[in-house]
Scaffold this active site. Structure first.
Site, PDB file in Angstrom:
ATOM      1  N   GLN A  87      26.534  -9.960  11.788  1.00 14.98           N
ATOM      2  CA  GLN A  87      25.743 -11.115  11.330  1.00 14.98           C
ATOM      3  C   GLN A  87      24.976 -11.726  12.496  1.00 14.98           C
ATOM      4  O   GLN A  87      25.556 -12.023  13.540  1.00 14.98           O
ATOM      5  CB  GLN A  87      26.678 -12.161  10.686  1.00 14.98           C
TER       6      GLN A  87
ATOM      7  N   ASP B 180      22.755  -2.139   7.363  1.00 18.21           N
ATOM      8  CA  ASP B 180      21.692  -3.123   7.563  1.00 18.21           C
ATOM      9  C   ASP B 180      20.363  -2.435   7.919  1.00 18.21           C
ATOM     10  O   ASP B 180      19.306  -3.056   7.853  1.00 18.21           O
ATOM     11  CB  ASP B 180      22.077  -4.030   8.745  1.00 18.21           C
TER      12      ASP B 180
ATOM     13  N   LYS C  17      27.833 -12.977   0.951  1.00 18.31           N
ATOM     14  CA  LYS C  17      27.742 -11.509   0.871  1.00 18.31           C
ATOM     15  C   LYS C  17      29.101 -10.914   0.528  1.00 18.31           C
ATOM     16  O   LYS C  17      29.202  -9.974  -0.266  1.00 18.31           O
ATOM     17  CB  LYS C  17      27.256 -10.931   2.213  1.00 18.31           C
TER      18      LYS C  17
END
Ligand code: NAP
Length: 294
Positions: free
Chosen positions: A97, A120, A53
């Protein structure tokens, strides 16, 4: 007739180009979009995801870095780090994460990120906006990426029966809500199936659009799929494979080899939903910076 391949890599490249152009405009106005990843612990898969990412973020011109914390980090220290990032005007997006170490409560941690930096789309405020159809929120990246696959793959949705297998918080549940929304790219009649669903294959065989988001390797077979249906494979699973140097290979929730001969369109895996999830993350980060600089 062979199924149309819904090439997530190619669609993601198109979205990255659009995001790059938006980032260039922001930079011309003096705003460099900033994205910070927080990784707690040394899970090898998480390390690989974050570095992929980060690399893509840099390619589109987003300034990104990763904050790595030891697995033993206590909750109050993690929340303090998030507070500092929430307050930092150079940081527009924060991504924590998963998985977090078991001692850290996911919901509490995700809810601590400012909703304006929650690229997110996991914060309860953003989830609430999704539910209400309020476009000012951030949509979760994987479901939003699947909607983009359907749009760019020119798959009609209005009036279609979408069956989503898996009611997880990150993919299945929000995706079912998005597909049932009123308007272009949605207007589906949605069935949300799960591990207690009776007669699953009878239900999946009614789907015009079938999404597998259950996390069970190669679970969906030809007999689950109506001829001509669009099949989206979200799963990322490890399957033991002594021939592979890692001792396993990554497979989806769909048995691509058997299903592709009956489906009308299908995502490869890898190369389908995964790259689109990253594309939507970067697009959300550009949005966060645009909102900030207004
Ligand atoms: P999750 O939260 O664990 O949810 C799994 C869901 O599948 C649950 O609702 C579960 O039902 C259902 N399920 C499990 N076994 C089933 C069965 N035999 N029949 C029908 N339903 C069944 O998982 P998740 O976070 O949503 O992730 C799902 C998969 O997508 C995983 O493989 C994950 O790695 C992958 N993923 C991929 C991406 C990407 O970018 N490609 C992003 C996120 C996730 P119950 O609710 O009844 O337990």
């Amino acid at each position: 007739m062979a199924a149309k391949i819904l090439d997530g890599e190619a669609f993601a490249t198109r979205l990255h180009r659009e995001t790059s152009a938006r980032v260039a405009k922001l930079k011309a106005r003096g705003t460099v979009p900033g994205l910070v990843f927080i990784r707690v612990g040394e899970d090898p898969a998480s390390r690989a995801y974050v570095s992929r990412k980060e690399k893509r973020a840099q390619e589109v011109g987003i300034s990104s870095r990763t904050l790595v914390l030891p697995a033993s980090t206590p909750l109050h220290s993690l929340l303090k780090e998030i507070d500092a990032l929430n307050a930092d005007p150079k940081v527009h997006g924060i991504l924590i994460q998963s998985p977090l170490p078991p001692a850290l409560p996911n919901d509490l941690v995700y809810a601590h990120v400012s909703p304006a930096k929650d690229v997110d789309g996991f914060h309860p405020v953003n989830f609430g906006k999704l539910l209400l159809g309020d476009p000012t929120g951030f949509l979760p990246c994987t479901p939003a990426g699947i909607l983009e696959i359907l749009r760019l793959g020119e798959i009609p949705t209005a009036g279609k029966h979408a069956v989503v297998v898996g009611r997880g918080q990150i993919v299945g549940r929000p995706l079912a809500l998005l597909l049932a929304r009123k308007g272009p790219g949605a207007d589906c009649t949605v069935t949300l199936a799960h591990s207690r669903t009776a007669h699953l294959s009878e239900i999946t065989r009614q789907a015009d659009i079938l999404v597998a988001a259950l996390g069970r390797p190669l679970f969906l077979q030809q007999e689950h799929v109506k001829p001509g249906a669009t099949v989206i494979d979200v799963g990322v699973n490890r399957l033991a494979d002594p021939a592979d140097p890692r001792g396993y290979r990554l497979v989806g929730d769909v048995d691509f080899a058997s299903v592709r001969s009956v489906a009308g369109a299908i995502t490869p895996n890898p190369g389908g939903v995964g790259p689109m999830t990253i594309a939507l993350l970067l697009s959300n980060t550009a949005r966060a910076a645009e909102d900030f600089s207004r």
